[in-house]
Design a protein around this motif. Structure first.
Motif, PDB file in Angstrom:
ATOM      1  N   ARG A 186       0.867  -1.192   0.000  1.00  0.00           N
ATOM      2  CA  ARG A 186       0.000   0.000   0.000  1.00  0.00           C
ATOM      3  C   ARG A 186       0.896   1.232   0.000  1.00  0.00           C
ATOM      4  O   ARG A 186       1.911   1.257   0.696  1.00  0.00           O
ATOM      5  N   SER A 187       0.505   2.248  -0.773  1.00  0.00           N
ATOM      6  CA  SER A 187       1.407   3.380  -0.930  1.00  0.00           C
ATOM      7  C   SER A 187       0.678   4.712  -0.852  1.00  0.00           C
ATOM      8  O   SER A 187      -0.549   4.776  -0.980  1.00  0.00           O
ATOM      9  N   GLY A 188       1.436   5.772  -0.631  1.00  0.00           N
ATOM     10  CA  GLY A 188       0.864   7.116  -0.579  1.00  0.00           C
ATOM     11  C   GLY A 188       1.946   8.161  -0.739  1.00  0.00           C
ATOM     12  O   GLY A 188       3.145   7.845  -0.760  1.00  0.00           O
ATOM     13  N   TYR A 189       1.503   9.418  -0.885  1.00  0.00           N
ATOM     14  CA  TYR A 189       2.450  10.521  -1.071  1.00  0.00           C
ATOM     15  C   TYR A 189       1.938  11.754  -0.345  1.00  0.00           C
ATOM     16  O   TYR A 189       0.747  12.056  -0.387  1.00  0.00           O
ATOM     17  N   GLU A 190       2.831  12.445   0.350  1.00  0.00           N
ATOM     18  CA  GLU A 190       2.462  13.703   1.013  1.00  0.00           C
ATOM     19  C   GLU A 190       3.585  14.697   0.853  1.00  0.00           C
ATOM     20  O   GLU A 190       4.753  14.321   0.819  1.00  0.00           O
ATOM     21  N   LYS A 191       3.209  15.980   0.756  1.00  0.00           N
ATOM     22  CA  LYS A 191       4.274  16.979   0.660  1.00  0.00           C
ATOM     23  C   LYS A 191       3.848  18.281   1.316  1.00  0.00           C
ATOM     24  O   LYS A 191       2.665  18.504   1.595  1.00  0.00           O
ATOM     25  N   ILE A 192       4.835  19.130   1.558  1.00  0.00           N
ATOM     26  CA  ILE A 192       4.533  20.488   2.004  1.00  0.00           C
ATOM     27  C   ILE A 192       5.109  21.454   0.978  1.00  0.00           C
ATOM     28  O   ILE A 192       6.110  21.170   0.328  1.00  0.00           O
TER      29      ILE A 192
ATOM     30  N   ARG B 192       1.474  -4.923   5.676  1.00  0.00           N
ATOM     31  CA  ARG B 192       1.178  -5.182   7.081  1.00  0.00           C
ATOM     32  C   ARG B 192       0.585  -6.580   7.223  1.00  0.00           C
ATOM     33  O   ARG B 192      -0.261  -6.992   6.423  1.00  0.00           O
ATOM     34  N   GLU B 193       1.039  -7.297   8.245  1.00  0.00           N
ATOM     35  CA  GLU B 193       0.409  -8.578   8.601  1.00  0.00           C
ATOM     36  C   GLU B 193       0.086  -8.525  10.073  1.00  0.00           C
ATOM     37  O   GLU B 193       1.007  -8.460  10.904  1.00  0.00           O
ATOM     38  N   GLY B 194      -1.193  -8.549  10.397  1.00  0.00           N
ATOM     39  CA  GLY B 194      -1.601  -8.399  11.796  1.00  0.00           C
ATOM     40  C   GLY B 194      -1.113  -7.074  12.324  1.00  0.00           C
ATOM     41  O   GLY B 194      -1.380  -6.031  11.729  1.00  0.00           O
ATOM     42  N   ASN B 195      -0.341  -7.096  13.417  1.00  0.00           N
ATOM     43  CA  ASN B 195       0.165  -5.856  13.984  1.00  0.00           C
ATOM     44  C   ASN B 195       1.577  -5.535  13.546  1.00  0.00           C
ATOM     45  O   ASN B 195       2.204  -4.630  14.074  1.00  0.00           O
TER      46      ASN B 195
ATOM     47  N   ARG C   2       6.812  10.060   9.170  1.00  0.00           N
ATOM     48  CA  ARG C   2       6.095   9.443  10.297  1.00  0.00           C
ATOM     49  C   ARG C   2       4.586   9.429  10.049  1.00  0.00           C
ATOM     50  O   ARG C   2       3.916   8.411  10.209  1.00  0.00           O
ATOM     51  N   ARG C   3       4.084  10.602   9.652  1.00  0.00           N
ATOM     52  CA  ARG C   3       2.634  10.778   9.483  1.00  0.00           C
ATOM     53  C   ARG C   3       2.091   9.835   8.404  1.00  0.00           C
ATOM     54  O   ARG C   3       1.085   9.150   8.594  1.00  0.00           O
ATOM     55  N   LEU C   4       2.795   9.790   7.277  1.00  0.00           N
ATOM     56  CA  LEU C   4       2.333   8.984   6.150  1.00  0.00           C
ATOM     57  C   LEU C   4       2.426   7.492   6.480  1.00  0.00           C
ATOM     58  O   LEU C   4       1.512   6.710   6.159  1.00  0.00           O
ATOM     59  N   THR C   5       3.507   7.076   7.129  1.00  0.00           N
ATOM     60  CA  THR C   5       3.672   5.671   7.504  1.00  0.00           C
ATOM     61  C   THR C   5       2.537   5.229   8.430  1.00  0.00           C
ATOM     62  O   THR C   5       1.923   4.176   8.245  1.00  0.00           O
ATOM     63  N   LYS C   6       2.244   6.074   9.423  1.00  0.00           N
ATOM     64  CA  LYS C   6       1.177   5.738  10.377  1.00  0.00           C
ATOM     65  C   LYS C   6      -0.173   5.656   9.659  1.00  0.00           C
ATOM     66  O   LYS C   6      -0.964   4.741   9.900  1.00  0.00           O
ATOM     67  N   LYS C   7      -0.409   6.601   8.765  1.00  0.00           N
ATOM     68  CA  LYS C   7      -1.684   6.619   8.037  1.00  0.00           C
ATOM     69  C   LYS C   7      -1.851   5.347   7.195  1.00  0.00           C
ATOM     70  O   LYS C   7      -2.902   4.701   7.236  1.00  0.00           O
ATOM     71  N   LEU C   8      -0.807   4.983   6.467  1.00  0.00           N
ATOM     72  CA  LEU C   8      -0.891   3.787   5.610  1.00  0.00           C
ATOM     73  C   LEU C   8      -1.056   2.529   6.452  1.00  0.00           C
ATOM     74  O   LEU C   8      -1.792   1.610   6.087  1.00  0.00           O
ATOM     75  N   PHE C   9      -0.379   2.480   7.592  1.00  0.00           N
ATOM     76  CA  PHE C   9      -0.443   1.305   8.466  1.00  0.00           C
ATOM     77  C   PHE C   9      -1.834   1.183   9.102  1.00  0.00           C
ATOM     78  O   PHE C   9      -2.447   0.114   9.095  1.00  0.00           O
ATOM     79  N   ASP C  10      -2.342   2.318   9.609  1.00  0.00           N
ATOM     80  CA  ASP C  10      -3.656   2.300  10.282  1.00  0.00           C
ATOM     81  C   ASP C  10      -4.794   1.984   9.311  1.00  0.00           C
ATOM     82  O   ASP C  10      -5.773   1.339   9.682  1.00  0.00           O
ATOM     83  N   ASN C  11      -4.663   2.495   8.077  1.00  0.00           N
ATOM     84  CA  ASN C  11      -5.748   2.297   7.093  1.00  0.00           C
ATOM     85  C   ASN C  11      -5.548   1.053   6.235  1.00  0.00           C
ATOM     86  O   ASN C  11      -6.237   0.876   5.233  1.00  0.00           O
ATOM     87  N   TYR C  12      -4.565   0.231   6.621  1.00  0.00           N
ATOM     88  CA  TYR C  12      -4.224  -0.915   5.777  1.00  0.00           C
ATOM     89  C   TYR C  12      -5.392  -1.889   5.658  1.00  0.00           C
ATOM     90  O   TYR C  12      -6.022  -2.245   6.645  1.00  0.00           O
ATOM     91  N   CYS C  13      -5.697  -2.276   4.415  1.00  0.00           N
ATOM     92  CA  CYS C  13      -6.684  -3.333   4.246  1.00  0.00           C
ATOM     93  C   CYS C  13      -6.145  -4.342   3.237  1.00  0.00           C
ATOM     94  O   CYS C  13      -5.400  -3.981   2.339  1.00  0.00           O
ATOM     95  N   GLN C  14      -6.491  -5.577   3.396  1.00  0.00           N
ATOM     96  CA  GLN C  14      -5.950  -6.641   2.534  1.00  0.00           C
ATOM     97  C   GLN C  14      -6.498  -6.532   1.121  1.00  0.00           C
ATOM     98  O   GLN C  14      -7.613  -6.170   0.900  1.00  0.00           O
TER      99      GLN C  14
END
Lengths: 328, 158
Positions: free
Chosen positions: A220-226, A245-248, A316-328
């Motif tokens: 799963r991937s994403g992009y963020e910038k300022i 992500r697999e489980g936790n 940090r922000r993008l990694t957390k977002k992708l991990f939290d919203n991860y779906c198979q």
């Protein structure tokens, strides 16, 4: 700004004609949307081309091909077409998000994928008019002897600011290249030298024809910038991430950063971070990798230190977002 | 080198001989169509926006010979027999224009938007005008002007 110097405009209809034109007109440049190149030519940065070869009339470079296993985007596909493509948005979201964030809508409709990958490196001492640079003293990147960012530096720190490259890097992209010696493929990370002056590793007469990406199920991937304003401006820092992500547990992890170094940086060492949960230990280790490899200098009006720190925040922000919203 | 370039300019067939290194903005202004403005002259402000095949484009970053065979429309095409178009009336009624220098670019970007999306919401208008800069009004009035025009056009008034 200055008028354009005299040049021949060549408008090939096939890739074959374009390759031949590159050999026939020494001192030529390839023209995509012109949103970077024409401005630079008028500012007198880079040697004036004797010919511009317009790549936007070549039908075979203007297609997006996607199947169950891979994606291939032609070099003359516009950035807006990349942003609007539903397959890219669904299966390769980092690419679509990066494309949608580039400049403003009018520039996106003109600019091309190939042009964005080859975007010239930028610096406040370089992207200026000829009279500005002559008054201030020319710089290492063009016509000058010294770097105004780091006076003793022997290399140029001008910053790579393209948005598509980091997004494609976290997905393991390759570029397809054609030249006088035939075709070749190159991992996208190997397209960039790391030197702000000669920032691409392309050989004389070569043309990037496409970006190709293998589909990795589960990634799963994403992009963020300022950036200073939410439109038109180049990124002060841009971060792409891809993870599984697999489980936790995070089981695969890639980060790439633009707007900071003379090349888009695919962060080295992220393989050592996987296997555990997304805890403080993970983020501290990520911070260490970022601060060791992201070296933004004062090439923009915003301080280099600010851009380096913000790149860390975005990662940090993008990694957390992708991990939290991860779906198979 | 010069090229013969044939294209449709504001609805009329046009043929011209143009040097390879001439920008569309200079070509248009040179033939008296001075409504299209040179602002930043570097692709950052949108004052030079024209429509090429219905798509907003920056005339300061377009080489004139590349519009071969295309439909080019400038702010002059908005005129309705000496009267104002719906978008121009919107800018007039909603005070979307102060010094006016950016206005031709905004109007052409708005025209491009309303052709592909006749009833845009605020966010879509903001997004579509994202390549244009105004240093006077602060955008709120401009967005109101485009909404007004969309409503008028929806009622069949032009």
């Amino acid at each position: 700004m200055e008028s354009l110097p005299d040049f021949d405009l060549i408008r090939p209809r096939t890739l074959d004609e374009a390759v031949k034109a590159r050999q026939k007109f020494p001192g030529n440049r390839l023209l995509g949307g012109g949103t970077d190149l024409l401005v630079n030519i008028r500012r007198g940065i880079g040697d004036a081309p004797t010919a511009l070869i317009d790549m936007t009339n070549i039908a075979e470079l203007k297609t997006i091909k996607a199947d169950a296993k891979k994606l291939k985007i032609g070099a003359s596909v516009t950035i807006q077409e990349v942003a609007d493509d539903s397959t890219i948005a669904h299966h390769y979201p980092a690419i679509a998000e990066a494309a949608a964030s580039i400049a403003g809508p009018t520039q996106r409709a003109m600019g091309t994928l190939g042009g964005n990958l080859c975007l010239d490196t930028r610096c406040i001492y370089y992207n200026q008019s000829d009279w500005w640079r002559s008054a201030n003293g020319f710089c290492l990147k063009y016509q000058g002897e010294k770097c105004h960012i780091a006076l003793k530096s022997k290399t140029c720190f001008a910053t790579y600011s393209g948005d598509l490259a980091p997004a494609a890097m976290v997905l393991g992209a390759e570029v397809e290249i054609i030249g006088p010696n035939g075709q070749r493929r190159l991992t996208l990370t190997d397209l960039y030298s790391g030197d702000g002056q000669n920032y691409l590793t392309l050989e004389e007469g070569e043309i990037i024809t496409a970006l190709s990406i293998k589909k990795e199920p589960g990634l799963r991937s994403g992009y963020e910038k300022i950036r200073t304003r939410q439109s038109i401006d180049y990124p002060l820092a841009g971060v792409a991430a891809g993870l599984c992500r697999e489980g936790n547990k995070i089981t695969d992890f890639h980060i790439a950063v633009t707007g900071t170094n003379p090349k888009p940086v695919l962060l080295d060492g992220t393989a050592h971070l996987v296997g555990g949960p997304l805890d403080d230990e993970f983020f501290n280790a990520l911070d260490k990798l970022m601060s060791a490899q992201i070296k933004s200098m004062k090439t923009t009006l915003a301080p280099g230190n600010y851009r380096r720190k913000m790149a860390g925040v975005l990662a940090r922000r993008l990694t957390k977002k992708l991990f939290d919203n991860y779906c198979q | 080198m010069k090229k013969i370039v044939k294209f449709t300019l504001n609805g009329q067939p046009h043929v011209g001989a143009v040097a390879d290194n001439i920008l569309l903005i200079d070509y248009l202004r040179g033939m008296g169509l001075t409504g299209t403005k040179t602002g930043c002259d570097g692709g950052e402000c949108g004052a030079c926006t024209v429509l090429i095949n219905d798509q907003p484009a920056l005339a300061c970053l377009t080489l004139a010979p590349t519009v071969q065979g295309a439909r080019v429309e400038t702010i002059e095409s908005q005129s309705r027999g000496g009267g104002l178009s719906d978008i121009q009336l919107g800018f007039h009624h909603k005070l979307g224009s102060q010094c006016g220098f950016c206005t031709p670019g905004f109007i052409m970007a708005a025209e491009g938007l309303l052709r592909r999306n006749p009833q845009p919401n605020d966010e879509e208008i903001r997004e579509a005008l994202g390549s244009n800069i105004c240093r006077c009004t602060g955008y709120v009035k401009i967005i109101e002007a485009v909404k007004w025009a969309a409503k008028e056009r929806g009622r069949g008034v032009r």
